[in-house]
Write a protein that holds these residues in place. Sequence first.
Motif, mmCIF file in Angstrom:
data_model
loop_
_atom_site.group_PDB
_atom_site.id
_atom_site.type_symbol
_atom_site.label_atom_id
_atom_site.label_comp_id
_atom_site.label_asym_id
_atom_site.label_seq_id
_atom_site.Cartn_x
_atom_site.Cartn_y
_atom_site.Cartn_z
ATOM 1 N N GLY A 204 0.115 4.533 -1.855
ATOM 2 C CA GLY A 204 0.844 5.300 -2.838
ATOM 3 C C GLY A 204 0.944 4.543 -4.133
ATOM 4 N N GLY B 60 0.047 0.561 -3.583
ATOM 5 C CA GLY B 60 -0.544 1.207 -2.419
ATOM 6 C C GLY B 60 0.411 1.482 -1.279
ATOM 7 N N LYS B 61 1.691 1.246 -1.495
ATOM 8 C CA LYS B 61 2.670 1.430 -0.420
ATOM 9 C C LYS B 61 3.811 2.328 -0.873
ATOM 10 C CE LYS B 61 1.879 -3.087 1.694
ATOM 11 N NZ LYS B 61 2.526 -4.344 2.162
ATOM 12 N N GLY B 62 4.588 2.768 0.095
ATOM 13 C CA GLY B 62 5.800 3.515 -0.220
ATOM 14 C C GLY B 62 6.920 2.575 -0.612
ATOM 15 N N PRO B 63 7.957 3.103 -1.261
ATOM 16 C CA PRO B 63 9.106 2.263 -1.626
ATOM 17 C C PRO B 63 9.763 1.655 -0.394
ATOM 18 C CG PRO B 63 9.159 4.343 -2.812
ATOM 19 C CD PRO B 63 8.093 4.470 -1.768
ATOM 20 N N GLN B 64 10.330 0.467 -0.602
ATOM 21 C CA GLN B 64 10.984 -0.253 0.491
ATOM 22 C C GLN B 64 12.382 -0.664 0.037
ATOM 23 O OE1 GLN B 64 9.002 -3.906 1.517
ATOM 24 N NE2 GLN B 64 9.936 -4.009 3.530
ATOM 25 N N ARG C 217 -4.147 10.447 4.424
ATOM 26 C CA ARG C 217 -3.839 9.457 3.391
ATOM 27 C C ARG C 217 -4.346 9.917 2.040
ATOM 28 N NH1 ARG C 217 -2.826 4.211 4.148
ATOM 29 N NH2 ARG C 217 -2.283 4.397 1.939
ATOM 30 N N PHE D 73 5.262 11.500 -0.732
ATOM 31 C CA PHE D 73 5.833 10.606 0.264
ATOM 32 C C PHE D 73 6.800 11.359 1.161
ATOM 33 C CE2 PHE D 73 4.331 6.482 -0.833
ATOM 34 C CZ PHE D 73 4.168 6.462 -2.218
ATOM 35 N N PHE E 245 9.950 4.802 4.151
ATOM 36 C CA PHE E 245 8.895 5.633 3.587
ATOM 37 C C PHE E 245 7.578 5.459 4.329
ATOM 38 C CE2 PHE E 245 10.312 7.465 -0.492
ATOM 39 C CZ PHE E 245 11.586 6.925 -0.548
ATOM 40 N N GLY E 246 6.818 6.547 4.360
ATOM 41 C CA GLY E 246 5.449 6.465 4.831
ATOM 42 C C GLY E 246 4.550 5.904 3.742
ATOM 43 N N GLN E 247 3.262 5.820 4.055
ATOM 44 C CA GLN E 247 2.295 5.273 3.111
ATOM 45 C C GLN E 247 1.923 6.263 2.019
ATOM 46 O OE1 GLN E 247 1.921 2.047 3.256
ATOM 47 N NE2 GLN E 247 0.151 1.579 4.529
ATOM 48 N N ARG F 294 -2.192 10.827 -1.063
ATOM 49 C CA ARG F 294 -2.649 11.015 -2.448
ATOM 50 C C ARG F 294 -3.419 12.325 -2.512
ATOM 51 N NH1 ARG F 294 -3.410 7.902 -6.765
ATOM 52 N NH2 ARG F 294 -2.961 5.997 -5.595
#
Lengths: 112, 113
Positions: free
Chosen positions: A1, A41-45, B9, B91, B104-106, B109
């Motif tokens: 992401g 490339g990742k979701g929020p953490q 993805r 997301f 959250f997931g990846q 897009r």
Amino acid sequence: GESVGLHLPTLSVQEGDNSIINCAYSNSASDYFIWYKQESGKGPQFIIDIRSNMDKRQGQRVTVLLNKTVKHLSLQIAATQPGDSAVYFCAESTNRDDKIIFGKGTRLHILP
Amino acid sequence: DAGVIQSPRHEVTEMGQEVTLRCKPISGHDYLFWYRQTMMRGLELLIYFNNNVPIDDSGMPEDRFSAKMPNASFSTLKIQPSEPRDSAVYFCASSFIGRTEAFFGQGTRLTVV
């Protein structure tokens, strides 16, 4: 992401220095203020949150400060490391509905 | 737990086609959120569910968007028909009730050409 890109404010910090990321919020009724980190490339953490009746909370290498008078929230990262490079979002939540609303992000860039 | 799982993805589709995004939340979580992320608008909350029931869909941009959660372990976000301006990263996230930590997931897009 992919995180929000070209229009983000950027903070450049030397590795080892402390970083301070700021956020202005608008909703005085929020019960929690939250910081999230988003790496490429990742979701929020989730990083840390603070109740609206507090003004400071500390975690591991991070401190969040809340100034309700001026509606300002900040995230301090001690001894910034390359792994801290990311986009940081402030967010708000209320006990009434638990939904999490995100603000604008700030890109933290670590200089070697 | 493997975390929040989203599929696909990446999705590239032509304008006018139907798109379905999928999400498997973390087992036991009460809330499921769908967010959309773009450069211009940041992270927008589209809709969220509490125990499979939609609570607030005020963020859904148009009637072309719909979301369902038929059971506690699965949710879909559907766009029909898709348009180029729907291109974004979508997301899914889940959390326990009363907690500010959402997982959250990846992300998916989506590119609509």
